[in-house]
Design a protein around this motif. Structure first.
Motif, PDB file in Angstrom:
ATOM      1  N   MET A  21      -1.599  22.376   6.102  1.00  0.00           N
ATOM      2  CA  MET A  21      -1.215  21.440   5.056  1.00  0.00           C
ATOM      3  C   MET A  21      -0.661  20.173   5.718  1.00  0.00           C
ATOM      4  SD  MET A  21       1.040  22.235   1.764  1.00  0.00           S
ATOM      5  CE  MET A  21       1.668  20.962   0.745  1.00  0.00           C
ATOM      6  N   PRO A  22      -1.096  19.010   5.255  1.00  0.00           N
ATOM      7  CA  PRO A  22      -0.623  17.770   5.868  1.00  0.00           C
ATOM      8  C   PRO A  22       0.855  17.527   5.550  1.00  0.00           C
ATOM      9  CG  PRO A  22      -1.981  17.283   3.963  1.00  0.00           C
ATOM     10  CD  PRO A  22      -2.029  18.771   4.175  1.00  0.00           C
ATOM     11  N   TYR A  23       1.471  16.728   6.405  1.00  0.00           N
ATOM     12  CA  TYR A  23       2.877  16.361   6.208  1.00  0.00           C
ATOM     13  C   TYR A  23       3.005  15.506   4.952  1.00  0.00           C
ATOM     14  CZ  TYR A  23       7.003  13.452   6.584  1.00  0.00           C
ATOM     15  OH  TYR A  23       8.155  12.780   6.299  1.00  0.00           O
ATOM     16  N   LEU A  24       3.960  15.833   4.115  1.00  0.00           N
ATOM     17  CA  LEU A  24       4.270  15.012   2.948  1.00  0.00           C
ATOM     18  C   LEU A  24       5.693  14.496   3.092  1.00  0.00           C
ATOM     19  CD1 LEU A  24       2.754  17.143   0.050  1.00  0.00           C
ATOM     20  CD2 LEU A  24       1.863  15.019   1.005  1.00  0.00           C
ATOM     21  N   PRO A  25       5.871  13.190   2.940  1.00  0.00           N
ATOM     22  CA  PRO A  25       7.225  12.630   3.039  1.00  0.00           C
ATOM     23  C   PRO A  25       8.166  13.262   2.022  1.00  0.00           C
ATOM     24  CG  PRO A  25       5.551  10.898   3.000  1.00  0.00           C
ATOM     25  CD  PRO A  25       4.856  12.189   2.677  1.00  0.00           C
ATOM     26  N   LYS A  26       9.427  13.366   2.399  1.00  0.00           N
ATOM     27  CA  LYS A  26      10.423  13.976   1.511  1.00  0.00           C
ATOM     28  C   LYS A  26      10.525  13.242   0.176  1.00  0.00           C
ATOM     29  CE  LYS A  26      13.535  15.877   4.989  1.00  0.00           C
ATOM     30  NZ  LYS A  26      14.894  15.791   5.535  1.00  0.00           N
ATOM     31  N   PHE A  27      10.484  11.909   0.234  1.00  0.00           N
ATOM     32  CA  PHE A  27      10.588  11.161  -1.023  1.00  0.00           C
ATOM     33  C   PHE A  27       9.465  11.566  -1.970  1.00  0.00           C
ATOM     34  CE2 PHE A  27       9.678   7.696  -3.929  1.00  0.00           C
ATOM     35  CZ  PHE A  27      10.928   7.465  -4.459  1.00  0.00           C
ATOM     36  N   TYR A  28       8.275  11.719  -1.445  1.00  0.00           N
ATOM     37  CA  TYR A  28       7.133  12.102  -2.266  1.00  0.00           C
ATOM     38  C   TYR A  28       7.281  13.535  -2.786  1.00  0.00           C
ATOM     39  CZ  TYR A  28       2.379  13.233  -3.655  1.00  0.00           C
ATOM     40  OH  TYR A  28       1.285  13.657  -4.371  1.00  0.00           O
ATOM     41  N   SER A  29       7.544  14.457  -1.881  1.00  0.00           N
ATOM     42  CA  SER A  29       7.529  15.875  -2.259  1.00  0.00           C
ATOM     43  C   SER A  29       8.786  16.311  -3.007  1.00  0.00           C
ATOM     44  CB  SER A  29       7.323  16.757  -1.026  1.00  0.00           C
ATOM     45  OG  SER A  29       8.375  16.595  -0.110  1.00  0.00           O
ATOM     46  N   MET A  30       9.926  15.729  -2.705  1.00  0.00           N
ATOM     47  CA  MET A  30      11.182  16.200  -3.301  1.00  0.00           C
ATOM     48  C   MET A  30      11.666  15.357  -4.483  1.00  0.00           C
ATOM     49  SD  MET A  30      13.172  17.227   0.213  1.00  0.00           S
ATOM     50  CE  MET A  30      14.680  17.599  -0.638  1.00  0.00           C
ATOM     51  N   LEU A  48       4.243  -2.329   2.059  1.00  0.00           N
ATOM     52  CA  LEU A  48       5.159  -1.249   2.438  1.00  0.00           C
ATOM     53  C   LEU A  48       5.026  -0.905   3.923  1.00  0.00           C
ATOM     54  CD1 LEU A  48       4.824   0.902  -0.741  1.00  0.00           C
ATOM     55  CD2 LEU A  48       6.995   0.116   0.212  1.00  0.00           C
ATOM     56  N   GLU A  49       3.804  -0.849   4.416  1.00  0.00           N
ATOM     57  CA  GLU A  49       3.602  -0.559   5.835  1.00  0.00           C
ATOM     58  C   GLU A  49       4.191  -1.668   6.707  1.00  0.00           C
ATOM     59  OE1 GLU A  49       2.536   1.591   9.171  1.00  0.00           O
ATOM     60  OE2 GLU A  49       2.587   2.238   7.081  1.00  0.00           O
ATOM     61  N   TYR A  50       3.992  -2.897   6.290  1.00  0.00           N
ATOM     62  CA  TYR A  50       4.535  -4.039   7.022  1.00  0.00           C
ATOM     63  C   TYR A  50       6.069  -3.981   7.067  1.00  0.00           C
ATOM     64  CZ  TYR A  50       5.822  -8.910   7.964  1.00  0.00           C
ATOM     65  OH  TYR A  50       6.388 -10.049   8.477  1.00  0.00           O
ATOM     66  N   GLN A  51       6.696  -3.728   5.934  1.00  0.00           N
ATOM     67  CA  GLN A  51       8.160  -3.671   5.884  1.00  0.00           C
ATOM     68  C   GLN A  51       8.682  -2.475   6.681  1.00  0.00           C
ATOM     69  OE1 GLN A  51       9.953  -6.044   4.998  1.00  0.00           O
ATOM     70  NE2 GLN A  51       8.486  -7.267   3.869  1.00  0.00           N
ATOM     71  N   LYS A  52       7.944  -1.380   6.669  1.00  0.00           N
ATOM     72  CA  LYS A  52       8.330  -0.212   7.470  1.00  0.00           C
ATOM     73  C   LYS A  52       8.293  -0.566   8.960  1.00  0.00           C
ATOM     74  CE  LYS A  52       5.496   3.269   8.490  1.00  0.00           C
ATOM     75  NZ  LYS A  52       4.642   4.476   8.374  1.00  0.00           N
ATOM     76  N   ARG A  53       7.229  -1.211   9.382  1.00  0.00           N
ATOM     77  CA  ARG A  53       7.094  -1.562  10.806  1.00  0.00           C
ATOM     78  C   ARG A  53       8.095  -2.628  11.240  1.00  0.00           C
ATOM     79  NH1 ARG A  53       1.715  -0.036  13.292  1.00  0.00           N
ATOM     80  NH2 ARG A  53       0.954   1.526  11.838  1.00  0.00           N
ATOM     81  N   ARG A  54       8.550  -3.432  10.312  1.00  0.00           N
ATOM     82  CA  ARG A  54       9.600  -4.413  10.608  1.00  0.00           C
ATOM     83  C   ARG A  54      10.982  -3.763  10.645  1.00  0.00           C
ATOM     84  NH1 ARG A  54      10.299  -8.661   6.610  1.00  0.00           N
ATOM     85  NH2 ARG A  54      11.709  -9.492   8.165  1.00  0.00           N
ATOM     86  N   GLY A  55      11.069  -2.515  10.215  1.00  0.00           N
ATOM     87  CA  GLY A  55      12.355  -1.825  10.199  1.00  0.00           C
ATOM     88  C   GLY A  55      13.199  -2.140   8.981  1.00  0.00           C
ATOM     89  N   MET A  56      12.564  -2.627   7.926  1.00  0.00           N
ATOM     90  CA  MET A  56      13.302  -3.011   6.725  1.00  0.00           C
ATOM     91  C   MET A  56      13.457  -1.848   5.730  1.00  0.00           C
ATOM     92  SD  MET A  56      13.992  -6.033   7.554  1.00  0.00           S
ATOM     93  CE  MET A  56      14.770  -6.641   6.091  1.00  0.00           C
ATOM     94  N   ASP A 101      13.117   2.604   5.474  1.00  0.00           N
ATOM     95  CA  ASP A 101      12.985   3.865   6.205  1.00  0.00           C
ATOM     96  C   ASP A 101      11.551   4.385   6.127  1.00  0.00           C
ATOM     97  OD1 ASP A 101      15.916   5.313   6.829  1.00  0.00           O
ATOM     98  OD2 ASP A 101      15.971   3.699   5.363  1.00  0.00           O
ATOM     99  N   ASP A 102      11.104   5.001   7.209  1.00  0.00           N
ATOM    100  CA  ASP A 102       9.729   5.500   7.301  1.00  0.00           C
ATOM    101  C   ASP A 102       9.391   6.474   6.176  1.00  0.00           C
ATOM    102  OD1 ASP A 102       9.673   4.001   9.611  1.00  0.00           O
ATOM    103  OD2 ASP A 102       9.285   5.693  10.953  1.00  0.00           O
ATOM    104  N   ASP A 103      10.242   7.462   5.951  1.00  0.00           N
ATOM    105  CA  ASP A 103       9.949   8.475   4.946  1.00  0.00           C
ATOM    106  C   ASP A 103       9.853   7.858   3.557  1.00  0.00           C
ATOM    107  OD1 ASP A 103       9.870  11.564   4.328  1.00  0.00           O
ATOM    108  OD2 ASP A 103      11.192  10.636   2.833  1.00  0.00           O
ATOM    109  N   LEU A 104      10.730   6.940   3.246  1.00  0.00           N
ATOM    110  CA  LEU A 104      10.711   6.290   1.944  1.00  0.00           C
ATOM    111  C   LEU A 104       9.422   5.491   1.773  1.00  0.00           C
ATOM    112  CD1 LEU A 104      12.070   5.556  -0.731  1.00  0.00           C
ATOM    113  CD2 LEU A 104      13.283   3.730   0.501  1.00  0.00           C
TER     114      LEU A 104
END
Length: 141
Positions: free
Chosen positions: A1-10, A76-84, A86-89
């Motif tokens: 099963m692929p990894y699902l981010p906590k925000f998505y799954s929980m 969202l990917e851009y802001q994640k890579r800029r560190g703005m 959190d990755d999981d969110l």
């Protein structure tokens, strides 16, 4: 099963499946480390108008709406890579957006896309209230 981010799954999945108490409990336990209130608010303000359009979409889906969902994923990917944000969110929101986009691509999936958009909207509203503004309150102490 692929990894699902906590925000998505929980958080998101609980709201989508109507388990609101579980969704609220999980959002209150959710921690962010890099996401600032202003960074989240900017992202939130980009996402919500698009979700509102999805919630009122007619069976004949406008290709521009699908493109807006793709653009949100990129932002969202851009802001994640800029560190703005959190990755999981970011990954959890992107996963939900991708699910909405795929549903819109299926003529029989428009109703599901509306429900997914409502769930993401509820998840983001809860996150804003219970995590972001709670964090801001802690910073002001």
């Amino acid at each position: 099963m692929p990894y699902l981010p906590k925000f998505y799954s929980m958080v998101f999945r609980n709201f989508y499946e109507g388990r609101y108490d579980d969704g609220f409990n999980n959002v209150m336990k959710y921690s962010v480390y890099r996401t600032t209130p202003s960074a989240f608010r900017k992202i939130y303000n980009l996402i919500i108008p698009v979700l509102d359009k999805v919630m009122t979409v007619q069976p004949q889906v406008n290709p521009d709406l699908v493109r807006l969902l793709v653009r949100l994923n990129i932002v969202l990917e851009y802001q994640k890579r800029r560190g703005m944000i959190d990755d999981d969110l970011a990954d959890g929101i992107k996963t939900a957006i991708d699910e909405i986009r795929r549903s819109l691509g299926n003529p029989k999936g428009v109703d599901q896309a509306r429900e997914l958009a409502r769930a993401l909207r509820d998840s983001l509203d809860a996150f804003l209230a219970y995590v972001i503004y709670a964090k801001r309150g802690e910073e002001e102490l």
